[in-house]
Design an enzyme around this catalytic site. Structure first.
Site, PDB file in Angstrom:
ATOM      1  N   ARG A   1      11.353  -5.574   8.610  1.00 27.84           N
ATOM      2  CA  ARG A   1      12.644  -4.892   8.594  1.00 27.84           C
ATOM      3  C   ARG A   1      13.332  -5.126   9.940  1.00 27.84           C
ATOM      4  NH1 ARG A   1       9.515   0.367   6.695  1.00 27.84           N
ATOM      5  NH2 ARG A   1       8.332  -0.514   8.411  1.00 27.84           N
TER       6      ARG A   1
ATOM      7  N   SER B   1       8.256   4.096   3.296  1.00 33.34           N
ATOM      8  CA  SER B   1       7.723   5.107   2.383  1.00 33.34           C
ATOM      9  C   SER B   1       7.647   6.463   3.080  1.00 33.34           C
ATOM     10  CB  SER B   1       6.329   4.705   1.901  1.00 33.34           C
ATOM     11  OG  SER B   1       6.387   3.499   1.193  1.00 33.34           O
TER      12      SER B   1
ATOM     13  N   HIS C   1      10.247  -2.584  -0.989  1.00 36.57           N
ATOM     14  CA  HIS C   1       9.062  -3.327  -1.447  1.00 36.57           C
ATOM     15  C   HIS C   1       9.419  -4.205  -2.646  1.00 36.57           C
ATOM     16  CE1 HIS C   1       6.553   0.261   0.178  1.00 36.57           C
ATOM     17  NE2 HIS C   1       6.338  -0.765   0.991  1.00 36.57           N
TER      18      HIS C   1
ATOM     19  N   LYS D   1      -6.286   7.676   5.470  1.00 39.54           N
ATOM     20  CA  LYS D   1      -4.942   8.220   5.273  1.00 39.54           C
ATOM     21  C   LYS D   1      -4.953   9.259   4.163  1.00 39.54           C
ATOM     22  CE  LYS D   1      -1.788   4.595   6.782  1.00 39.54           C
ATOM     23  NZ  LYS D   1      -0.754   3.643   6.337  1.00 39.54           N
TER      24      LYS D   1
HETATM   25  O1  PNS Z   1       1.803  -0.925   4.020  1.00 39.27           O
HETATM   26  P1  PNS Z   1       1.010  -0.978   5.279  1.00 39.27           P
HETATM   27  O2  PNS Z   1       0.301   0.333   5.494  1.00 39.27           O
HETATM   28  O3  PNS Z   1       1.848  -1.395   6.460  1.00 39.27           O
HETATM   29  O4  PNS Z   1      -0.121  -2.116   5.075  1.00 39.27           O
HETATM   30  C1  PNS Z   1      -1.076  -2.385   6.070  1.00 39.27           C
HETATM   31  C2  PNS Z   1      -2.189  -3.305   5.531  1.00 39.27           C
HETATM   32  C3  PNS Z   1      -2.804  -2.728   4.279  1.00 39.27           C
HETATM   33  C4  PNS Z   1      -1.596  -4.668   5.223  1.00 39.27           C
HETATM   34  C5  PNS Z   1      -3.243  -3.469   6.665  1.00 39.27           C
HETATM   35  O5  PNS Z   1      -3.613  -2.215   7.133  1.00 39.27           O
HETATM   36  C6  PNS Z   1      -4.509  -4.198   6.187  1.00 39.27           C
HETATM   37  O6  PNS Z   1      -4.462  -5.385   5.904  1.00 39.27           O
HETATM   38  N1  PNS Z   1      -5.648  -3.468   6.094  1.00 39.27           N
HETATM   39  C7  PNS Z   1      -6.882  -4.004   5.603  1.00 39.27           C
HETATM   40  C8  PNS Z   1      -7.948  -4.036   6.693  1.00 39.27           C
HETATM   41  C9  PNS Z   1      -7.780  -5.265   7.558  1.00 39.27           C
HETATM   42  O7  PNS Z   1      -7.838  -6.390   7.104  1.00 39.27           O
HETATM   43  N2  PNS Z   1      -7.556  -5.018   8.859  1.00 39.27           N
HETATM   44  C10 PNS Z   1      -7.313  -6.064   9.843  1.00 39.27           C
HETATM   45  C11 PNS Z   1      -5.847  -6.430   9.882  1.00 39.27           C
HETATM   46  S1  PNS Z   1      -5.530  -7.578  11.140  1.00 39.27           S
END
Ligand code: PNS
Length: 158
Positions: free
Chosen positions: A89, A127, A17, A41
């Site tokens: 990645r 993570s 990150h 989560k």
């Molecule tokens: O680190 P992560 O868990 O891969 O991050 C995922 C994240 C937070 C970027 C994604 O879950 C997100 O944007 N969630 C917010 C809700 C949202 O906008 N959902 C629609 C995504 S298309």
């Protein structure tokens, strides 16, 4: 003024990150690391702990840390950001990231998703893998910032 949002769960922040943050900091005028408040989560670290750890390792004045809930695109617009940064990645990340990027574009066409590749040495990091290795007694030195490793150790002993 180019403002980018780097969203994620960051439970906890890894050197992968950090590598993406460093790259973003070079490209954008301002970067907001945005932690999703996800009630579904079960994180290892509380929101406050995750924010604190990121603040401790953040060495750039134009990189801020914030939290958000709800849709990422709504948050990005509220922050007047033009870009969403995501780290990619392996190829396996691509399908999910593409889905998200296209959905986000559909929801908010003014926002652009930019994919960045971390340094090769971090391209296998996640993570969840780090937490698993740590919980089972493996070494995670060099994979997370020192402050994160210390916090993980005290969490385990506590
Ligand atoms: O680190 P992560 O868990 O891969 O991050 C995922 C994240 C937070 C970027 C994604 O879950 C997100 O944007 N969630 C917010 C809700 C949202 O906008 N959902 C629609 C995504 S298309």
């Amino acid at each position: 003024m180019r403002r980018a949002i780097y969203p994620g769960t960051f439970d906890p922040i890894t050197n992968g990150h950090l590598d993406i943050i460093e790259r973003s900091a070079r490209v954008f005028d301002e970067v907001i690391i945005a932690l999703l408040m996800n009630i579904e989560k079960k994180p290892m670290f509380s929101m406050q702990e995750r924010v604190e750890m990121i603040r401790q390792v953040n060495r750039w004045k134009h990189v801020k840390v914030d939290t958000f809930q709800g849709l990422l695109v709504h948050y990005a617009v509220s922050q007047k950001a033009q870009v969403i940064v995501r780290g990619i990645r392996a190829v396996s990340d691509y399908e999910y990231e593409l889905q998200m990027a296209l959905m986000n574009r559909r929801l908010e066409p003014s926002l652009e998703t930019v994919f960045m590749m971390s340094a090769e040495e971090y391209s296998h990091l996640s993570s969840s893998l780090i937490k698993e290795v740590f919980m089972l007694g493996g070494s995670i030195t060099g994979l997370v910032p020192q402050v994160v490793e210390e916090r993980m150790r005290s969490k385990l002993s506590g």
